[in-house]
Design a protein around this motif. Structure first.
Motif, short mmCIF file in Angstrom:
data_model
loop_
_atom_site.label_atom_id
_atom_site.label_comp_id
_atom_site.label_asym_id
_atom_site.label_seq_id
_atom_site.Cartn_x
_atom_site.Cartn_y
_atom_site.Cartn_z
N LYS A 169 4.50 4.75 9.57
CA LYS A 169 5.06 3.55 8.93
C LYS A 169 6.30 3.93 8.15
O LYS A 169 6.39 5.01 7.58
CB LYS A 169 4.04 2.93 7.98
N THR A 170 7.29 3.03 8.12
CA THR A 170 8.53 3.28 7.41
C THR A 170 8.36 2.96 5.93
O THR A 170 7.86 1.90 5.58
CB THR A 170 9.67 2.43 7.98
N ILE A 171 8.81 3.87 5.08
CA ILE A 171 8.76 3.67 3.63
C ILE A 171 10.19 3.58 3.13
O ILE A 171 11.01 4.45 3.42
CB ILE A 171 8.03 4.83 2.93
N ASN A 172 10.50 2.54 2.39
CA ASN A 172 11.81 2.40 1.78
C ASN A 172 11.82 3.19 0.49
O ASN A 172 11.53 2.66 -0.58
CB ASN A 172 12.13 0.92 1.53
N ALA A 173 12.14 4.47 0.60
CA ALA A 173 12.10 5.36 -0.56
C ALA A 173 13.33 5.13 -1.43
O ALA A 173 14.42 4.88 -0.94
CB ALA A 173 12.05 6.81 -0.13
N ARG A 196 6.72 12.70 4.24
CA ARG A 196 5.44 13.22 4.74
C ARG A 196 4.48 12.09 5.10
O ARG A 196 3.78 12.16 6.11
CB ARG A 196 4.79 14.14 3.71
N VAL A 197 4.46 11.03 4.28
CA VAL A 197 3.59 9.90 4.57
C VAL A 197 4.08 9.17 5.83
O VAL A 197 3.27 8.72 6.64
CB VAL A 197 3.51 8.94 3.35
N SER A 239 0.81 -1.21 0.00
CA SER A 239 0.00 0.00 0.00
C SER A 239 0.85 1.27 0.00
O SER A 239 0.36 2.34 -0.35
CB SER A 239 -0.94 0.01 1.20
N LEU A 240 2.13 1.16 0.38
CA LEU A 240 3.00 2.33 0.42
C LEU A 240 3.88 2.47 -0.82
O LEU A 240 4.64 3.43 -0.94
CB LEU A 240 3.89 2.26 1.67
N ILE A 241 3.79 1.55 -1.76
CA ILE A 241 4.61 1.58 -2.98
C ILE A 241 4.42 2.88 -3.78
O ILE A 241 5.40 3.43 -4.28
CB ILE A 241 4.36 0.34 -3.85
#
Length: 76
Positions: free
Chosen positions: A54-58, A47-48, A34-36
């Motif tokens: 939640k951690t996002i692997n940007a 910002r998200v 859902s964070l892709i």
């Protein structure tokens, strides 16, 4: 009457097909999926992360490398 039966069979089949595809996925897999959409923009990812916790692997986009003088595009 036949169309109602066929539509019901289609909805039930779709429900079971999605359930079968997702049965081996963990909650972390679903959260990551859902964070892709936010992973390609580091600023939006931050910002998200702040909003959701939640951690996002940007993915860090590469900076364009500087070209040597004389190796650039030709401007006429």
């Amino acid at each position: 009457m036949l169309d109602i039966a066929l539509n019901s069979a289609a909805v039930i089949s779709l429900y079971f097909a999605v359930g079968w595809c997702l049965k081996q996925k963990t909650e972390n897999d679903l959260d990551d999926a859902s964070l892709i959409p936010f992973a390609d923009d580091p600023e939006v990812a931050r910002r998200v992360e702040l909003a959701t916790g939640k951690t996002i692997n940007a993915v860090q986009t590469a900076e364009p490398e500087l070209r040597k003088p004389g190796w650039g595009t030709l401007d006429l």
